[in-house]
Scaffold this motif. Structure first.
Motif, PDB file in Angstrom:
ATOM      1  N   UNK A 106       3.698   4.849   6.950  1.00 24.29           N
ATOM      2  CA  UNK A 106       2.632   5.324   6.037  1.00 24.29           C
ATOM      3  C   UNK A 106       2.381   4.970   4.959  1.00 24.29           C
ATOM      4  N   UNK A 107       3.473   4.604   4.158  1.00 20.77           N
ATOM      5  CA  UNK A 107       3.264   3.779   2.732  1.00 20.77           C
ATOM      6  C   UNK A 107       2.474   2.686   2.971  1.00 20.77           C
ATOM      7  N   UNK A 108       2.856   1.683   3.850  1.00 20.54           N
ATOM      8  CA  UNK A 108       2.329   0.515   3.848  1.00 20.54           C
ATOM      9  C   UNK A 108       0.685   0.795   4.545  1.00 20.54           C
ATOM     10  N   UNK A 109       0.350   1.787   5.164  1.00 18.63           N
ATOM     11  CA  UNK A 109      -0.869   1.964   5.411  1.00 18.63           C
ATOM     12  C   UNK A 109      -1.642   2.583   4.423  1.00 18.63           C
ATOM     13  N   UNK A 110      -1.212   3.468   3.787  1.00 17.84           N
ATOM     14  CA  UNK A 110      -1.850   3.961   2.541  1.00 17.84           C
ATOM     15  C   UNK A 110      -2.133   2.710   1.298  1.00 17.84           C
ATOM     16  N   UNK A 111      -1.213   1.980   1.071  1.00 21.46           N
ATOM     17  CA  UNK A 111      -1.336   0.779   0.296  1.00 21.46           C
ATOM     18  C   UNK A 111      -2.685  -0.098   0.601  1.00 21.46           C
ATOM     19  N   UNK A 112      -2.594  -0.363   1.913  1.00 25.09           N
ATOM     20  CA  UNK A 112      -3.478  -1.143   2.606  1.00 25.09           C
ATOM     21  C   UNK A 112      -4.936  -0.436   2.369  1.00 25.09           C
ATOM     22  N   UNK A 113      -4.916   0.684   2.485  1.00 24.77           N
ATOM     23  CA  UNK A 113      -6.359   1.616   2.351  1.00 24.77           C
ATOM     24  C   UNK A 113      -6.770   1.396   1.039  1.00 24.77           C
ATOM     25  N   UNK A 114      -5.828   1.556   0.086  1.00 22.52           N
ATOM     26  CA  UNK A 114      -6.624   1.681  -1.189  1.00 22.52           C
ATOM     27  C   UNK A 114      -6.608   0.516  -1.797  1.00 22.52           C
ATOM     28  N   UNK A 115      -5.960  -0.669  -1.551  1.00 23.85           N
ATOM     29  CA  UNK A 115      -6.253  -1.971  -1.685  1.00 23.85           C
ATOM     30  C   UNK A 115      -7.504  -2.773  -1.198  1.00 23.85           C
TER      31      UNK A 115
END
Length: 132
Positions: free
Chosen positions: A39-48
């Motif tokens: 979830x952490x990696x997915x969120x960072x990808x989304x906001x980035x």
């Protein structure tokens, strides 16, 4: 069905048959299977990977001219798009009075003063201040 649990945890388990932690673990496993990311990696990808305007569109369904001006103001302050997206998420989640642009700009200024200039430092700030 009448729910008898006294705490949110008890009521959740009574309704769903599992604890909140078990549910979260299942959701994390599902996301990992679908995306290969935590979830952490997915969120960072989304906001980035999204501009603040597109991020707001996906979050709220529409973007007003005032929203566009707000994003431009935050960018002019020196915040990068990923940090702006985290800020928009945070304000959307904690504000009980709605998405007030003056409040968002004030928080953006505070983040700059606190040197919150990366997605990682923004996430740390959110975690530390979520319940305060």
């Amino acid at each position: 069905k009448i729910v008898h649990g006294k705490t949110p945890e008890e009521r959740f388990k009574e309704v769903y048959g599992i604890t909140i932690e078990e549910w979260k673990a299942k959701e994390e496993e599902k996301l990992k299977a679908q995306t290969g990311m935590s979830p952490e990696e997915w969120y960072i990808k989304q906001v980035n990977s999204s501009t603040p305007i597109n991020y707001l569109k996906s979050r709220n369904g529409a973007v007003s001219e005032n929203d566009v001006e707000l994003v431009k103001d935050l960018q002019a302050m020196g915040l990068n798009d990923g940090v702006i997206n985290v800020l928009l998420d945070y304000v959307g989640a904690v504000s009980r009075i709605g998405f007030v642009h003056s409040l968002v700009k004030e928080m953006g200024e505070h983040w700059l003063k606190e040197n919150i200039l990366t997605i990682e430092s923004a996430k740390v700030f959110v975690r530390e201040n979520w319940n305060n």
